[in-house]
Design an enzyme around this catalytic site. Structure first.
Site, PDB file in Angstrom:
ATOM      1  N   GLU A   1     -52.536 -50.823  26.144  1.00 53.66           N
ATOM      2  CA  GLU A   1     -51.387 -50.942  27.128  1.00 53.66           C
ATOM      3  C   GLU A   1     -51.527 -52.349  28.050  1.00 53.66           C
ATOM      4  OE1 GLU A   1     -51.324 -47.286  29.231  1.00 53.66           O
ATOM      5  OE2 GLU A   1     -50.588 -46.068  27.350  1.00 53.66           O
TER       6      GLU A   1
ATOM      7  N   LYS B   1     -42.940 -47.288  38.098  1.00 50.99           N
ATOM      8  CA  LYS B   1     -41.674 -47.074  37.358  1.00 50.99           C
ATOM      9  C   LYS B   1     -40.464 -47.550  38.074  1.00 50.99           C
ATOM     10  CE  LYS B   1     -43.715 -43.627  34.511  1.00 50.99           C
ATOM     11  NZ  LYS B   1     -43.609 -42.098  34.018  1.00 50.99           N
TER      12      LYS B   1
ATOM     13  N   ASN C   1     -40.679 -39.851  37.812  1.00 50.43           N
ATOM     14  CA  ASN C   1     -41.971 -39.431  38.329  1.00 50.43           C
ATOM     15  C   ASN C   1     -42.886 -40.613  38.891  1.00 50.43           C
ATOM     16  OD1 ASN C   1     -42.945 -40.147  35.990  1.00 50.43           O
ATOM     17  ND2 ASN C   1     -43.901 -38.240  35.377  1.00 50.43           N
TER      18      ASN C   1
ATOM     19  N   TYR D   1     -43.822 -44.857  24.540  1.00 53.74           N
ATOM     20  CA  TYR D   1     -43.543 -43.464  24.459  1.00 53.74           C
ATOM     21  C   TYR D   1     -43.416 -42.630  23.028  1.00 53.74           C
ATOM     22  CZ  TYR D   1     -43.940 -43.393  29.493  1.00 53.74           C
ATOM     23  OH  TYR D   1     -44.407 -43.611  31.104  1.00 53.74           O
TER      24      TYR D   1
ATOM     25  N   HIS E   1     -47.087 -44.557  35.979  1.00 48.30           N
ATOM     26  CA  HIS E   1     -47.720 -44.042  34.884  1.00 48.30           C
ATOM     27  C   HIS E   1     -49.244 -44.271  34.963  1.00 48.30           C
ATOM     28  CE1 HIS E   1     -49.110 -44.439  30.787  1.00 48.30           C
ATOM     29  NE2 HIS E   1     -49.798 -45.692  30.989  1.00 48.30           N
TER      30      HIS E   1
HETATM   31  P1  ATP Z   1     -47.090 -41.294  31.971  1.00 46.81           P
HETATM   32  O1  ATP Z   1     -47.309 -41.231  30.423  1.00 46.81           O
HETATM   33  O2  ATP Z   1     -45.757 -41.848  32.180  1.00 46.81           O
HETATM   34  O3  ATP Z   1     -48.164 -41.483  32.844  1.00 46.81           O
HETATM   35  P2  ATP Z   1     -47.598 -38.348  31.962  1.00 46.81           P
HETATM   36  O4  ATP Z   1     -48.884 -38.883  31.240  1.00 46.81           O
HETATM   37  O5  ATP Z   1     -48.027 -37.588  33.324  1.00 46.81           O
HETATM   38  O6  ATP Z   1     -46.908 -39.556  32.449  1.00 46.81           O
HETATM   39  P3  ATP Z   1     -46.546 -37.425  29.497  1.00 46.81           P
HETATM   40  O7  ATP Z   1     -46.556 -35.955  29.110  1.00 46.81           O
HETATM   41  O8  ATP Z   1     -47.177 -38.560  28.961  1.00 46.81           O
HETATM   42  O9  ATP Z   1     -46.946 -37.448  31.255  1.00 46.81           O
HETATM   43  O10 ATP Z   1     -44.863 -37.603  29.534  1.00 46.81           O
HETATM   44  C1  ATP Z   1     -44.339 -39.057  29.793  1.00 46.81           C
HETATM   45  C2  ATP Z   1     -43.166 -39.179  30.701  1.00 46.81           C
HETATM   46  O11 ATP Z   1     -41.960 -38.403  29.998  1.00 46.81           O
HETATM   47  C3  ATP Z   1     -43.329 -38.611  32.079  1.00 46.81           C
HETATM   48  O12 ATP Z   1     -44.083 -39.457  32.862  1.00 46.81           O
HETATM   49  C4  ATP Z   1     -41.956 -38.210  32.318  1.00 46.81           C
HETATM   50  O13 ATP Z   1     -41.591 -39.323  32.891  1.00 46.81           O
HETATM   51  C5  ATP Z   1     -41.352 -37.838  31.087  1.00 46.81           C
HETATM   52  N1  ATP Z   1     -41.462 -36.579  30.815  1.00 46.81           N
HETATM   53  C6  ATP Z   1     -42.501 -35.793  30.419  1.00 46.81           C
HETATM   54  N2  ATP Z   1     -42.154 -34.402  30.371  1.00 46.81           N
HETATM   55  C7  ATP Z   1     -40.780 -34.191  30.600  1.00 46.81           C
HETATM   56  C8  ATP Z   1     -40.027 -33.248  30.654  1.00 46.81           C
HETATM   57  N3  ATP Z   1     -40.308 -31.963  30.477  1.00 46.81           N
HETATM   58  N4  ATP Z   1     -38.743 -33.486  31.158  1.00 46.81           N
HETATM   59  C9  ATP Z   1     -38.168 -34.735  31.292  1.00 46.81           C
HETATM   60  N5  ATP Z   1     -39.033 -35.870  31.372  1.00 46.81           N
HETATM   61  C10 ATP Z   1     -40.336 -35.538  31.017  1.00 46.81           C
HETATM   62 MG    MG Z   2     -48.593 -39.885  29.518  1.00 51.69          MG
END
Ligand code: ATP
Ligand code: MG
Length: 139
Positions: free
Chosen positions: A128, A11, A114, A51, A117
């Site tokens: 994707e 990211k 974080n 997303y 992805h």
């Molecule tokens: P990714 O899809 O990016 O791999 P993930 O699957 O671990 O991450 P998801 O639940 O899909 O987590 O959330 C997508 C992204 O949205 C997260 O990686 C983070 O960047 C953001 N995100 C998720 N939860 C929160 C939150 N509570 N507050 C702020 N940002 C969040």
């Molecule tokens: Mg995810």
């Protein structure tokens, strides 16, 4: 066929902090083969679609701003059981909950920024990966 493969993005925070090399090293040292790789940047529409499952969440606007603010590294990775093993390698969404030695434990600052992805299913990995790469860019 798109089997034993997953899709990842390093990211914008990872690119900004100069962590591309360190994260790719960790990924390949963990047994993943890089099948496709590029530096690219998501548009607003790309990030909103990527997303879309989160579009009702309070953090959605910030998430789109974050994911579009600079380049990302997009990659397809191959390994037996790639989707699940890569989710294990990156660790929990919230880096404070990510296990010791995981990529998010080592390189992520917060739940919103974080570092990486990882696809959450074989089906999404294929969608994707195909979004970012043409057949001739996959090896
Ligand atoms: P990714 O899809 O990016 O791999 P993930 O699957 O671990 O991450 P998801 O639940 O899909 O987590 O959330 C997508 C992204 O949205 C997260 O990686 C983070 O960047 C953001 N995100 C998720 N939860 C929160 C939150 N509570 N507050 C702020 N940002 C969040
Ligand atoms: Mg995810």
């Amino acid at each position: 066929m798109f089997t034993n493969k997953t899709f990842t993005m390093l990211k914008p925070d990872s690119v900004e902090k100069g962590n591309i090399g360190a994260i790719l090293e960790k990924i390949t040292a963990s047994g993943f083969r890089i099948v496709a790789l590029k530096l690219t940047q998501l548009t607003n529409a790309d990030a909103e679609a990527f997303y879309a499952v989160h579009n009702e969440r309070p953090f959605f606007g910030d998430l789109v701003t974050y994911m579009t603010r600079g380049p990302i590294v997009a990659a397809i990775l191959e390994k037996e059981n790639a989707v699940e093993d890569f989710r294990t390698l990156i660790g929990a969404t919230n880096p404070t909950e990510a296990a010791e030695g995981t990529i998010r434990n080592m390189f992520a600052d917060s739940i919103s920024e974080n570092a990486v992805h990882g696809s959450d299913s074989d089906e999404n990995a294929a969608i994707e990966g195909a979004f970012h790469f043409s057949e001739r860019e996959m090896f």
